[in-house]
Scaffold this motif. Structure first.
Motif, PDB file in Angstrom:
ATOM      1  N   ILE A   3      16.291 -22.658   7.784  1.00 22.87           N
ATOM      2  CA  ILE A   3      15.056 -22.024   7.972  1.00 22.87           C
ATOM      3  C   ILE A   3      14.621 -22.176   9.543  1.00 22.87           C
ATOM      4  O   ILE A   3      14.291 -23.366   9.745  1.00 22.87           O
ATOM      5  CB  ILE A   3      14.049 -22.164   7.087  1.00 22.87           C
ATOM      6  CG1 ILE A   3      14.443 -21.574   5.640  1.00 22.87           C
ATOM      7  CG2 ILE A   3      12.869 -21.279   7.452  1.00 22.87           C
ATOM      8  CD1 ILE A   3      14.607 -20.117   5.359  1.00 22.87           C
ATOM      9  N   LYS A   4      14.701 -20.992  10.130  1.00 20.36           N
ATOM     10  CA  LYS A   4      14.317 -21.083  11.632  1.00 20.36           C
ATOM     11  C   LYS A   4      12.718 -21.044  11.838  1.00 20.36           C
ATOM     12  O   LYS A   4      12.181 -21.960  12.713  1.00 20.36           O
ATOM     13  CB  LYS A   4      14.956 -20.066  12.398  1.00 20.36           C
ATOM     14  CG  LYS A   4      16.446 -20.197  12.650  1.00 20.36           C
ATOM     15  CD  LYS A   4      16.992 -19.256  13.420  1.00 20.36           C
ATOM     16  CE  LYS A   4      18.504 -19.278  13.463  1.00 20.36           C
ATOM     17  NZ  LYS A   4      19.022 -18.324  14.326  1.00 20.36           N
ATOM     18  N   GLU A  50      13.579 -11.761   8.111  1.00 20.31           N
ATOM     19  CA  GLU A  50      14.987 -11.515   7.895  1.00 20.31           C
ATOM     20  C   GLU A  50      15.485 -12.776   7.068  1.00 20.31           C
ATOM     21  O   GLU A  50      14.395 -13.667   6.691  1.00 20.31           O
ATOM     22  CB  GLU A  50      15.684 -11.581   9.192  1.00 20.31           C
ATOM     23  CG  GLU A  50      15.402 -10.583  10.023  1.00 20.31           C
ATOM     24  CD  GLU A  50      16.093  -8.990   9.229  1.00 20.31           C
ATOM     25  OE1 GLU A  50      16.845  -9.258   8.435  1.00 20.31           O
ATOM     26  OE2 GLU A  50      15.356  -7.927   9.675  1.00 20.31           O
ATOM     27  N   LYS A  51      16.764 -13.065   6.726  1.00 21.79           N
ATOM     28  CA  LYS A  51      17.038 -13.990   5.934  1.00 21.79           C
ATOM     29  C   LYS A  51      16.955 -15.371   6.493  1.00 21.79           C
ATOM     30  O   LYS A  51      16.881 -16.328   5.458  1.00 21.79           O
ATOM     31  CB  LYS A  51      18.735 -13.880   5.751  1.00 21.79           C
ATOM     32  CG  LYS A  51      19.008 -12.681   4.922  1.00 21.79           C
ATOM     33  CD  LYS A  51      20.471 -12.497   4.858  1.00 21.79           C
ATOM     34  CE  LYS A  51      20.825 -11.190   4.038  1.00 21.79           C
ATOM     35  NZ  LYS A  51      22.448 -11.062   3.807  1.00 21.79           N
ATOM     36  N   ASP A  52      16.832 -15.466   7.626  1.00 24.35           N
ATOM     37  CA  ASP A  52      16.302 -16.963   8.235  1.00 24.35           C
ATOM     38  C   ASP A  52      15.137 -17.363   8.145  1.00 24.35           C
ATOM     39  O   ASP A  52      14.421 -18.284   8.720  1.00 24.35           O
ATOM     40  CB  ASP A  52      17.185 -17.291   9.306  1.00 24.35           C
ATOM     41  CG  ASP A  52      16.808 -16.247  10.546  1.00 24.35           C
ATOM     42  OD1 ASP A  52      16.114 -15.198  10.234  1.00 24.35           O
ATOM     43  OD2 ASP A  52      17.365 -16.376  11.759  1.00 24.35           O
ATOM     44  N   ASP A  53      14.303 -16.438   7.837  1.00 23.43           N
ATOM     45  CA  ASP A  53      12.624 -16.370   7.777  1.00 23.43           C
ATOM     46  C   ASP A  53      12.413 -17.211   6.368  1.00 23.43           C
ATOM     47  O   ASP A  53      12.835 -17.021   5.308  1.00 23.43           O
ATOM     48  CB  ASP A  53      11.921 -15.274   8.019  1.00 23.43           C
ATOM     49  CG  ASP A  53      12.268 -14.735   9.366  1.00 23.43           C
ATOM     50  OD1 ASP A  53      12.112 -15.463  10.243  1.00 23.43           O
ATOM     51  OD2 ASP A  53      12.214 -13.445   9.641  1.00 23.43           O
ATOM     52  N   ASN A  81      16.419 -10.200   1.463  1.00 26.29           N
ATOM     53  CA  ASN A  81      16.566 -11.276   0.668  1.00 26.29           C
ATOM     54  C   ASN A  81      16.032 -12.628   1.729  1.00 26.29           C
ATOM     55  O   ASN A  81      16.578 -13.713   1.557  1.00 26.29           O
ATOM     56  CB  ASN A  81      18.127 -11.670   0.817  1.00 26.29           C
ATOM     57  CG  ASN A  81      18.655 -10.363  -0.392  1.00 26.29           C
ATOM     58  OD1 ASN A  81      18.145 -10.351  -1.306  1.00 26.29           O
ATOM     59  ND2 ASN A  81      19.958 -10.050   0.294  1.00 26.29           N
ATOM     60  N   THR A  82      14.818 -12.329   1.819  1.00 24.76           N
ATOM     61  CA  THR A  82      13.943 -13.489   2.500  1.00 24.76           C
ATOM     62  C   THR A  82      13.296 -14.368   1.779  1.00 24.76           C
ATOM     63  O   THR A  82      12.776 -13.731   0.559  1.00 24.76           O
ATOM     64  CB  THR A  82      13.072 -12.568   3.539  1.00 24.76           C
ATOM     65  OG1 THR A  82      13.644 -11.879   4.110  1.00 24.76           O
ATOM     66  CG2 THR A  82      12.043 -13.836   4.284  1.00 24.76           C
ATOM     67  N   SER A 157      21.680 -23.958  -1.424  1.00 27.99           N
ATOM     68  CA  SER A 157      22.112 -22.880  -0.496  1.00 27.99           C
ATOM     69  C   SER A 157      21.927 -21.493  -0.966  1.00 27.99           C
ATOM     70  O   SER A 157      22.096 -20.432  -0.694  1.00 27.99           O
ATOM     71  CB  SER A 157      23.417 -23.054  -0.316  1.00 27.99           C
ATOM     72  OG  SER A 157      24.364 -22.938  -1.398  1.00 27.99           O
ATOM     73  N   HIS A 158      21.516 -21.421  -2.568  1.00 22.13           N
ATOM     74  CA  HIS A 158      21.353 -20.317  -3.336  1.00 22.13           C
ATOM     75  C   HIS A 158      20.021 -20.555  -4.056  1.00 22.13           C
ATOM     76  O   HIS A 158      19.850 -21.379  -4.546  1.00 22.13           O
ATOM     77  CB  HIS A 158      22.638 -20.207  -4.598  1.00 22.13           C
ATOM     78  CG  HIS A 158      22.452 -19.103  -5.190  1.00 22.13           C
ATOM     79  ND1 HIS A 158      22.666 -17.857  -4.944  1.00 22.13           N
ATOM     80  CD2 HIS A 158      22.047 -18.923  -6.725  1.00 22.13           C
ATOM     81  CE1 HIS A 158      22.473 -17.038  -5.928  1.00 22.13           C
ATOM     82  NE2 HIS A 158      22.148 -17.429  -7.018  1.00 22.13           N
ATOM     83  N   PHE A 159      19.434 -19.242  -4.018  1.00 26.94           N
ATOM     84  CA  PHE A 159      18.136 -19.087  -4.677  1.00 26.94           C
ATOM     85  C   PHE A 159      17.784 -18.033  -5.283  1.00 26.94           C
ATOM     86  O   PHE A 159      18.470 -16.943  -5.282  1.00 26.94           O
ATOM     87  CB  PHE A 159      17.013 -19.225  -3.274  1.00 26.94           C
ATOM     88  CG  PHE A 159      17.192 -20.442  -2.434  1.00 26.94           C
ATOM     89  CD1 PHE A 159      16.423 -21.468  -3.111  1.00 26.94           C
ATOM     90  CD2 PHE A 159      17.903 -20.350  -1.357  1.00 26.94           C
ATOM     91  CE1 PHE A 159      16.241 -22.656  -1.886  1.00 26.94           C
ATOM     92  CE2 PHE A 159      17.882 -21.277  -0.568  1.00 26.94           C
ATOM     93  CZ  PHE A 159      17.095 -22.618  -0.859  1.00 26.94           C
TER      94      PHE A 159
END
Length: 258
Positions: A3-4, A50-53, A81-82, A157-159
């Motif tokens: 996560i960034k 986004e996904k990396d948020d 898919n956040t 890695s999967h949620f």
């Protein structure tokens, strides 16, 4: 998962929800962006993530539900898919279906709720219920919750959406009451109340002019006044206050789902 950025969004007229979600963010200890949505209800903005948020969204509980005034605003917060953390703050009575409702709104908007929490704040109607909360213990638990969230993200890695307390169909919203705090004899015309009213119920040019239809009874105007210069005249909420002050004073603790 990497996560960034952590984005913290909240509706918090009296700052209790703000305090909780910001401390959850401190526990996560990543680069954080803060969005105060308290004054956005009349003109809600679009937010896209986004996904990396990672998005933390906090709201107060109104009668066991999300505040009606926040729903259009929540509908404009979109994910892809956040990962999200729904958080609700209630006045030591109960949060009923609010956390489930918030989680469901987020799911519909493209989020995956990987954790959720219900925390306690001082009740907006009375300082005798949930007094001075969130307190140091609540803040410590919020930060610990943030650390648990970070560990979960780093180790998976999967949620999937978590399960939280609540019932669908949700309970009915509170009946709409047309009433609002007004100035009393202690008022010195300082105007501080105008700056904290999230709905514009207090006229910006004349703070003694009130539009009760706009008031959500957050009591931010009452809380900010240093002179006890605003009150709900003739105590129309006497029965509710009596219930709260006689049956809801035992300390409740935050509940987390992760």
């Amino acid at each position: 998962m990497n996560i960034k950025k952590v984005h913290i969004l909240y509706f918090s007229p009296t700052h209790t929800t703000k305090t909780v979600v910001q401390n959850i963010g401190k526990g996560i200890n990543l680069e954080t962006y803060d969005y105060d949505l308290t004054f956005s209800c009349n003109n809600p903005k679009n937010y896209n993530f986004e996904k990396d948020d990672l998005v933390i969204i906090g709201i107060p509980v109104y009668g066991g539900r999300t505040p009606v005034i926040t729903r259009e605003m929540l509908g404009k917060i979109k994910g892809n898919n956040t990962l999200a953390i729904p958080v609700v703050v209630y006045g030591n009575r109960d949060y009923d279906d609010c956390l489930l409702e918030l989680k469901d709104i987020l799911k519909e908007n493209g989020f995956i709720s990987i954790a959720g929490g219900a925390f306690i704040g001082e009740h907006s109607y009375t300082k005798k219920v949930g007094t001075n909360r969130p307190d140091n213990k609540d803040i410590e638990k919020a930060q610990e919750f943030g650390k648990l969230i970070k560990e979960k993200i780093e180790n998976n890695s999967h949620f999937e959406d978590i399960k939280v307390k609540g019932i669908y169909p949700y309970k009915a919203d509170m009946p709409k009451l047309i009433l609002a705090p007004t100035p009393n004899k202690n008022c010195i015309d300082c105007g501080d109340c105008i700056s904290v009213c999230p709905t514009g119920a207090i006229d910006i040019n004349n703070h003694k002019k009130i539009t009760p239809e706009k008031c959500i009874r957050c009591y931010a105007c009452v809380r900010i006044c240093k002179f006890n210069g605003r009150e709900l005249a003739n105590n129309p909420l006497e029965k509710i206050l009596n219930f709260l002050e006689t049956t809801c004073t035992d300390r409740k603790e935050p509940e987390i789902f992760i």
